[in-house]
Design an enzyme around this catalytic site. Structure first.
Site, PDB file in Angstrom:
ATOM      1  N   PHE A 106      91.146  26.223   9.360  1.00 52.44           N
ATOM      2  CA  PHE A 106      92.453  25.922   8.755  1.00 52.44           C
ATOM      3  C   PHE A 106      93.627  26.349   9.627  1.00 52.44           C
ATOM      4  CE2 PHE A 106      95.139  29.291   6.957  1.00 52.44           C
ATOM      5  CZ  PHE A 106      94.413  30.414   7.315  1.00 52.44           C
ATOM      6  N   LYS A 107      93.391  27.242  10.596  1.00 49.22           N
ATOM      7  CA  LYS A 107      94.511  27.693  11.428  1.00 49.22           C
ATOM      8  C   LYS A 107      95.140  26.543  12.214  1.00 49.22           C
ATOM      9  CE  LYS A 107      93.228  32.510  11.551  1.00 49.22           C
ATOM     10  NZ  LYS A 107      92.038  32.434  10.656  1.00 49.22           N
ATOM     11  N   ASP A 108      94.358  25.476  12.442  1.00 50.56           N
ATOM     12  CA  ASP A 108      94.918  24.307  13.125  1.00 50.56           C
ATOM     13  C   ASP A 108      96.087  23.695  12.358  1.00 50.56           C
ATOM     14  OD1 ASP A 108      93.091  24.264  15.279  1.00 50.56           O
ATOM     15  OD2 ASP A 108      91.618  23.132  14.093  1.00 50.56           O
TER      16      ASP A 108
END
Ligand SMILES: *Cc1c(COP(=O)(O)O)cnc(C)c1O
Length: 459
Positions: A106-108
């Site tokens: 999810f950091k993308d």
């Protein structure tokens, strides 16, 4: 929009300066001076909603057309047309898949935008930076994918040699861009982190190479994460109908973005914080107390954290935005290793928050059961959130959304142990194990690493 520090003693900045500053001068984190009010519209289109939700936070610090173009570009590279699709689990809980970006976590979602914002703002100012970071696995690859080929940025990521998984290392070292540099440090993750801290503490070096970071305390990362809470609500019944969320939590950045959506008018009656064995937050929500303990390794390593840095933003809100009081509370926490909310602060938490912790055995069983029942394969981080959603859900008439923070193929060993099958990487990464790697191996020595960072700079 202007930004103030949670410690109350740093300059007030606009969005662009907040973006480039990261941490505030007084050691605090930047938050908006006031919360904007969400409009009632929204059709569930990711990019359209993203531009609208973020516009008040950006204010006039960045040209509106340029901003919209960066948002469009950031999410064009995601594997799914919905960017963050919703699927339904065996018991009707909704899963919001946040892992369709380049590095499968999810950091993308935030970093794909933040990399573009950095490059845009630095180029406009005629400046460049060297981003240096340490990683135990996930953050490094997301930062590299966010910064690759950006003109104004060089990036150097340190990882502990032999202590990150094959997939994680290859996601970093097979990026062929000239501005991307990987260092395998002969040491542990803590040694890598100490090297980064020492580089930032060396003021002459910091200025010489224009050192910078894109870590999870950066306000722009929180801002970009607010979007998918709003998008999920739009897709489930509209912005004005209630939705609860459950979030597998480490540094508290993701779940705090859900709180920001709530402060901006989204109806979120419950935010559930899921923890693994490292469960300081569970006690925080149950008892209003925290005690620092040793970090225990688990099958959800991106949540193996004891002090969640973004919690400071919540403390600031709960305490009536008294920066001096937050500073004193945190200084005391650092000195004693204990933290206590006062009765008023604790009462303020009772309503909209819940927390639960789960050990690796429960996580393994959850992954296996869900694969049997629905065929949906959860990664260990996501499983923690799903377990917490099931344990804490208060009102079954309100949709519950569990956030899926990583693709199962990112943690193949844990998933295989739970389901008996090794999850396959998506097509575009299928040849990851054949791609050539680029990295240098260096000793755990500050001067050697600093020399290497100097040599990595272009221009
Ligand atoms: C970073 C990460 C988390 C924790 O998110 P926070 O914003 O730090 O709370 C959870 N799951 C995965 C897969 C992550 O990479």
């Amino acid at each position: 929009m202007r930004y103030v520090s949670t410690r109350g003693a740093a300059p007030v900045l606009d969005f662009a300066d907040t973006l480039l500053a990261g941490l505030a001068d007084d050691g605090g984190l930047y938050v908006p001076e006031s919360w904007p009010t969400l409009g009632s519209g929204g059709r569930g289109d990711y990019v359209e909603t993203a531009v609208e939700v973020m516009a008040p936070f950006v204010g006039d610090a960045i040209d509106a057309d340029a901003f919209a173009a960066m948002v469009d570009d950031a999410y064009a590279g995601f594997d799914h047309p919905d960017v963050t699709p919703l699927v339904e689990l065996s018991d009707g809980i909704h899963l919001l898949e946040l892992f369709h970006g380049p590095t499968l976590a999810f950091k993308d979602v935030a970093l794909q935008l933040v990399g573009r914002l950095f490059d845009h703002e630095l180029s406009r100012r005629g400046e460049r930076v060297t981003i240096v970071g340490a990683t135990s696995g996930d953050t490094g690859s997301a930062a590299i994918e966010a910064c690759r080929d950006r003109e104004a940025v060089d990036i150097v990521i340190l990882h502990p040699a032999g202590r990150v998984s094959d997939v994680q290392r290859r996601q970093m070292t097979t990026v062929p861009s000239a501005n991307v540099h990987n260092v395998a440090v002969d040491g542990t993750f803590d040694d890598c982190q100490d090297l980064v801290k020492a580089m930032f503490a060396d003021v002459a070096f910091r200025d010489e190479v224009r050192l910078s970071a894109v870590n999870s305390i950066n306000w722009a990362r929180v801002m970009a994460q607010v979007v998918y809470y709003v998008v999920a609500a739009e897709r489930l019944g509209g912005r004005r109908s209630p939705v609860a969320f459950s979030v597998p939590t480490g540094n508290f950045g993701n779940v705090f973005a859900g709180h920001v959506a709530r402060l901006s008018g989204l109806e979120v009656p419950q935010l559930v914080v899921g923890s693994n064995t490292n469960d300081v937050l569970t006690r925080f929500f149950a008892e209003g107390a925290m005690d620092i303990a040793e970090v225990v390794p688990t099958t959800s390593p991106s949540m193996d954290i004891q002090v969640s840095s973004n919690l400071e933003r919540l403390l600031f809100e709960m305490g009536g935005r008294d920066g001096a009081a937050v500073g004193a509370q945190l200084d005391d926490f650092r000195a004693t290793g204990r933290f206590r909310l006062d009765a008023v602060q604790h009462a303020g938490l009772a309503d909209g928050w819940a927390g639960a912790r789960f050990g690796d055995d429960e996580v393994r069983a959850c992954i296996g059961d869900e694969a049997d029942r629905s065929g949906i394969v959860l990664d260990p981080h996501t499983a923690v959130g799903v377990l917490a959603a099931r344990a804490c859900r208060r009102d079954p008439s309100i949709p519950m959304v569990a956030l899926a923070t990583a693709h199962p193929a990112k943690f193949p060993d844990a998933v295989e142990a739970a389901t008996g099958a090794r999850p396959a990487l998506p097509e575009r990464l299928a040849d990851l194990h054949e791609r050539p790697e680029r990295l240098v191996a260096l000793p755990d020595d500050l001067a050697t690493v600093q020399d290497h960072v100097r040599s990595c700079r272009r221009g």
